[in-house]
Structures are given as C-alpha cells and as structure tokens.
Design a protein around this motif. Sequence first.
Motif, PDB file in Angstrom:
ATOM      1  N   SER A 394       1.830   0.254   1.607  1.00 11.74           N
ATOM      2  CA  SER A 394       1.896  -1.183   1.551  1.00 11.74           C
ATOM      3  C   SER A 394       3.023  -1.628   2.485  1.00 11.74           C
ATOM      4  O   SER A 394       4.125  -1.091   2.425  1.00 11.74           O
ATOM      5  CB  SER A 394       2.192  -1.527   0.091  1.00 11.74           C
ATOM      6  N   GLU A 396       6.148  -3.582   4.247  1.00 11.31           N
ATOM      7  CA  GLU A 396       7.364  -4.124   3.636  1.00 11.31           C
ATOM      8  C   GLU A 396       8.069  -5.151   4.513  1.00 11.31           C
ATOM      9  O   GLU A 396       9.064  -5.743   4.130  1.00 11.31           O
ATOM     10  CB  GLU A 396       8.332  -2.975   3.301  1.00 11.31           C
ATOM     11  N   GLN A 426      -0.729  -4.030   9.832  1.00 10.47           N
ATOM     12  CA  GLN A 426      -1.811  -4.649   9.068  1.00 10.47           C
ATOM     13  C   GLN A 426      -1.798  -6.139   9.386  1.00 10.47           C
ATOM     14  O   GLN A 426      -0.732  -6.728   9.523  1.00 10.47           O
ATOM     15  CB  GLN A 426      -1.622  -4.408   7.575  1.00 10.47           C
ATOM     16  N   HIS A 472       7.014  -7.449  -0.248  1.00  8.98           N
ATOM     17  CA  HIS A 472       5.941  -6.723  -0.929  1.00  8.98           C
ATOM     18  C   HIS A 472       4.603  -7.396  -0.645  1.00  8.98           C
ATOM     19  O   HIS A 472       4.545  -8.612  -0.556  1.00  8.98           O
ATOM     20  CB  HIS A 472       6.115  -6.750  -2.453  1.00  8.98           C
ATOM     21  N   ALA A 473       3.554  -6.585  -0.524  1.00  8.67           N
ATOM     22  CA  ALA A 473       2.199  -7.130  -0.413  1.00  8.67           C
ATOM     23  C   ALA A 473       1.365  -6.543  -1.542  1.00  8.67           C
ATOM     24  O   ALA A 473       1.398  -5.343  -1.775  1.00  8.67           O
ATOM     25  CB  ALA A 473       1.595  -6.755   0.934  1.00  8.67           C
ATOM     26  N   ARG A 474       0.663  -7.403  -2.276  1.00  8.36           N
ATOM     27  CA  ARG A 474      -0.176  -6.907  -3.376  1.00  8.36           C
ATOM     28  C   ARG A 474      -1.560  -7.544  -3.312  1.00  8.36           C
ATOM     29  O   ARG A 474      -1.668  -8.766  -3.257  1.00  8.36           O
ATOM     30  CB  ARG A 474       0.454  -7.240  -4.736  1.00  8.36           C
ATOM     31  N   TRP A 475      -2.572  -6.704  -3.313  1.00  5.39           N
ATOM     32  CA  TRP A 475      -3.932  -7.226  -3.412  1.00  5.39           C
ATOM     33  C   TRP A 475      -4.142  -7.699  -4.847  1.00  5.39           C
ATOM     34  O   TRP A 475      -3.635  -7.064  -5.791  1.00  5.39           O
ATOM     35  CB  TRP A 475      -4.944  -6.142  -3.067  1.00  5.39           C
ATOM     36  N   ASP A 497      -6.762 -10.219   3.826  1.00 12.58           N
ATOM     37  CA  ASP A 497      -6.740  -9.072   4.736  1.00 12.58           C
ATOM     38  C   ASP A 497      -7.949  -9.134   5.679  1.00 12.58           C
ATOM     39  O   ASP A 497      -8.717 -10.089   5.643  1.00 12.58           O
ATOM     40  CB  ASP A 497      -6.653  -7.746   3.961  1.00 12.58           C
ATOM     41  N   LEU A 503      -4.634 -11.340  -0.987  1.00  9.19           N
ATOM     42  CA  LEU A 503      -3.428 -10.640  -1.424  1.00  9.19           C
ATOM     43  C   LEU A 503      -2.251 -11.583  -1.359  1.00  9.19           C
ATOM     44  O   LEU A 503      -2.302 -12.614  -0.688  1.00  9.19           O
ATOM     45  CB  LEU A 503      -3.178  -9.344  -0.654  1.00  9.19           C
ATOM     46  N   SER A 526      -1.096  -2.206  -4.825  1.00  7.73           N
ATOM     47  CA  SER A 526      -0.345  -2.008  -3.578  1.00  7.73           C
ATOM     48  C   SER A 526      -1.232  -1.514  -2.439  1.00  7.73           C
ATOM     49  O   SER A 526      -0.762  -1.284  -1.338  1.00  7.73           O
ATOM     50  CB  SER A 526       0.809  -1.038  -3.809  1.00  7.73           C
ATOM     51  N   ALA A 527      -2.519  -1.316  -2.690  1.00  7.35           N
ATOM     52  CA  ALA A 527      -3.433  -0.988  -1.596  1.00  7.35           C
ATOM     53  C   ALA A 527      -4.744  -1.706  -1.853  1.00  7.35           C
ATOM     54  O   ALA A 527      -5.056  -2.049  -2.995  1.00  7.35           O
ATOM     55  CB  ALA A 527      -3.662   0.516  -1.519  1.00  7.35           C
TER      56      ALA A 527
END
Length: 541
Positions: A394, A396, A426, A472-475, A497, A503, A526-527
């Motif tokens: 993920s 940062e 990404q 932080h990136a969260r789906w 994405d 996300l 996280s993915a």
Amino acid sequence: MSTELEREIARRRTFAIISHPDAGKTTLTEKLLLYGGAIHLAGSVKAKRARRHATSDWMELEKERGISVTSSVLQFPYRGHAVNLLDTPGHQDFSEDTYRTLAAADAAVMLIDAAKGVEPQTKKLFKVCRMRGIPIFTFVNKLDRYGRSPLELMDELEQVLGIRAYPMNWPIGSGPEFRGVYDRNSKNVHVFTSDESHGESEVAERVVPLDAPEMASVLTDAERAKLQEDIDLLDIGGDAFDRSKVDSGQLSPMFFGSAMTNFGVRPFLDAFLELAPLPAGRKAVTGFVEPTREAFSGFVFKIQANMDPSHRDRIAFLRVVSGKYEKGMSAFHSRLGKDVRLAKPSQFMAAERTAIEDAWPGDVIGLFDPGQYRIGDSLAKGGPLDFEGVPRFSPEHFAVVRAKDPLRRKQMEKGLEQLSEEGTIQIFQQPQMGMKDPIVGVVGALQFEVLQYRIEHEYGAQILLDRLPYTHARWVVGPQFDAKTFDWEGNRQTVQDRDGLPLVLFRDDWALQHAEDKHPEFTFLSAAPQLRAGAVVAAPA
Ligand code: G4P
C-alpha cells in the motif's frame, strides 16, 4: 517424470543478495560473475568510475546517484551449476521492488560490512526473508579493513535479527593484519594475498593445513594461539551445524572475506552452491506446485519498461516454477482467462540480453510485454493456476501530478499508465472532486524523483508534483459506501483506483482508526479487493 527435468532442477540455484547500501553488493556480484567466467575483468573500481561519468546509457539517474534503481537478473554457469542471481536495489525507497524479487528467490545472501554490522536496510530485508522462511547465508565483507570482531558480529546477528550463525570459516586478524580465513571443515587456512589490481582477476589461492610446518611462515605464534583459542570457543560454545535449521532459515552459515580483493569469494561460492536449496515449488490457490510438475508454470514478479531506450519495449520478468519453458510456447494466462504466446524471451547477462531456447524451474525469463502482464500474474501450460505470494504494498506517499506544459499532458498520461503497470507507482483519480489531475501514490518518497526523471526522459513531459499530506491508502468494501458523503472530514479523501474501485487516503494512523471505529459497516483493505488472493502483505516496519 523426465530425468532431464530432474537434472536441470538439481543443478539450479536461485538467490538474491540483501544488504545495506555500500556493504559491497555490486562488488560481490561482479566477483561472482568473474568466478563464473561471465566477465573477464571485474574491476568494480573502474565500473563505478565509468558509471559516474557515463551520460548516454539508460537510467542515467541510477548512475548519477550511484544507486541501483532497478533489479536485474543474471545467470551464470559455475562448475556444472546454473546460478541465477537476482539483483536487488539497495536503496530503501525501492524496497517494494526488492520484496517482490525476494518472492522469486529460493535463498538469500546477507552481505554485511565488517565494520558496520547489521544496518537498517539489512534488518528490513532480513525480515522479508524470514517471512518467506528461505535459507539465509551471511557474508561478512571488507575484512581487509579494520572491522568489528567476528564474535561481536555473530552476537549482533542473534541480538538484532534473532538468527544464530554458524561460521563456516573464521577470519584471522583484520585490516593490515588480516592473514586469511580458517576453514572449519577442511581445517585449512586460506592465506590472504592482496595484489594491487583491486581484484580484477581471480586471486591465486594459497591453502595451508593448520598443522603443516609451513604455517610458521603464515602466522606468528601469537596469531596462531589466538586462532586456536577462537576455534576452541566455536567448537565448544557455538551451535552444531544443522542442515535442517539452515534450510528453514533459523541458522545462517556465515563466511568472511573481502569482495574487493576477491578473497574468500570462491570458497564462499563453492560452499553456498553445495548448501543452497534447489529451486522450490510455490503455493498456488489450488495447492502446492512442485518444480517437477511436468507442465510449465510460472509467475510474473517484476515489470520493467524502457530498459533499452532504442527499443521502446517492456519486459515482464517471470520466475519459472515448474516444467520446461520452450521458445515460442503458449501458456494459459489466468487473469486474462486465455492462452497467450510467451514472446521473445530473454535472459539477462549484465545489461545485455540474450535470446534463450529453453528455461527450467528456478530460472527467470524476460518476456516481451505488449501490455498484457501485471505483477503477480500466473502463467501455466494446460489450464489456470494462481500463484500466491508476490507482495503488493500500500503506498505511503501521495502527490497530485500535473504536466508543466499542458500540451504534453498526453505524454505524461502515457508515462504514468506504463509506470503504474510496472508497479513503480499507483495512480488514483479524483472524479468526485471534479479534478482531472491524477494522484500518484508511491511506497518510498525517492520514487517521486524517479517518476519525474523517467516521465521527462522516457516520455518527454516535465511534471509537477504537489505533495499531499496522506500516509495511508485503504480500499473500501461495503454496500452503502458513497464517496461523496464519506469525503471531507478534512483528514481524508476518497479516490478511485485504475479499475474504478473506491479507496480512501488518510492523513495518519489516527484518521484511519477514527474512520474504522465510526464505520464498522465498511471494511478498509490495504490492497485492492480483487488482488487479495493471499497475495497481500503489509510492508514490514
Ligand atoms: P553496494 O553495491 O553494496 O552499494 O556497494 P559497492 O559494491 O558499490 O561497494 C561500496 C564501496 O565499498 C566501494 O567503494 C567498494 O569499492 C568498497 N568495497 C566493496 N568491497 C570491499 C572490500 O572487500 N574491501 C574494501 N576495503 N572495500 C570494499 P567506493 O569508494 O564507494 O567506490 P570505489 O571508488 O572503490 O569504486
């Protein structure tokens, strides 16, 4: 089972070197190639000097900064073996690439500077090897300089990394008083001789049995006595050699040497090839795939675009897991759900590519990639197979990216798209904000510099990056999730994405925790959800 397949598996070894920058990885790699007969003049000094001044090669940034940005894969023959060395970038900001490369290796060589011991990057990479449970060999380098005592280094391995070491050989003195190493198995002393050529050719090896009269001309009485004391200490107080502990990564065979002067490189290589594991199988969703499975299979662990500026091409690196790869063959591409032809395979000899006819488990082949591969893709003869374990991390660090010259936007977008397929960055879109400029996420901040450099030099567009405060990136998964209403708590932002999945970017741990507490109806991943087939790990702290 084909005996040819068994034979080819038996002679292969696939490993990576992990180390902190400056421990001597480049130097050791060159020396291994030298002993493999792959290059005639190792000359790390010359190569580095040349690198500093070279301006026309690809990846100039790499040369300017003296860091290795991309991994390369080298194969060399050595005494009947086919050795695959997966080179990994040393800089910490490229650790994502390194982690993936380690997924393709069956063993690791941990290179340590005798004066510096275990350094931060060694520690990080060691953790990944630990997670994979692969055997870890230790090479303590730069014995021609004053360093820490070998016992202290063994102790540090145990205290800092939690791994016990079994010294295969033992250094006698260090720096100007470095006399050589004592081989515990043969009870011979390999006498250190330093020539002035900086190890550009193989060293003449002088081996003297410890109890031979000749030893008097090699070691003084005091040196001899100290060595005996050390040997007794190791024999009585040290671990016994236990092959199963080596195989499971709990006991590290430890070697001492000096890569720059070639000293200790050949004994290391001989012992390493003897002890290193054969190519291992890999876990797939449907079960474990043994290398001896007749049908070909493998997975993509790395994608690299524009390796050669004169051919605008892209290469997908595939680790062969089972069976035999034959030139021109087709295999089933699980993600695409169809057969694809594995075009233009090549193996890598330093910067040169050579076309190959066949490849076996443990080998890495570079496939010409017209845009059909992604990191983690599985290819298998005769039907779908999904390998697990190529990690995705993920990001940062985040930044909004814009073309400096709006007329160059198309070039920029093409570059971003391709680099995201390589796994370097990404890309996220922010449609609900009504913004056209994409957000780029990276795991290490230095990747922004690489991004800027590569978009300019490979795609002809200068870009501007406005850093964002998220970490932080969260789906988000949940039936009622609505990007519009979830947005704007001030410390987070919803984006999409490349597959259009939502996300959320969070400013810090607290913001993430807060959202998780307040919204138990959503799951924060996280993915990306479709990539989760066991392939997701968090970046080690
Ligand atoms: P890296 O890839 O791990 O970053 O390290 P690299 O091989 O580039 O080596 C880092 C520095 O350490 C180099 O010196 C190299 O010559 C030196 N070195 C490597 N092995 C040994 C060794 O066994 N003994 C000694 N004394 N030095 C060693 P540099 O000054 O950065 O470059 P150069 O001018 O020597 O090329």
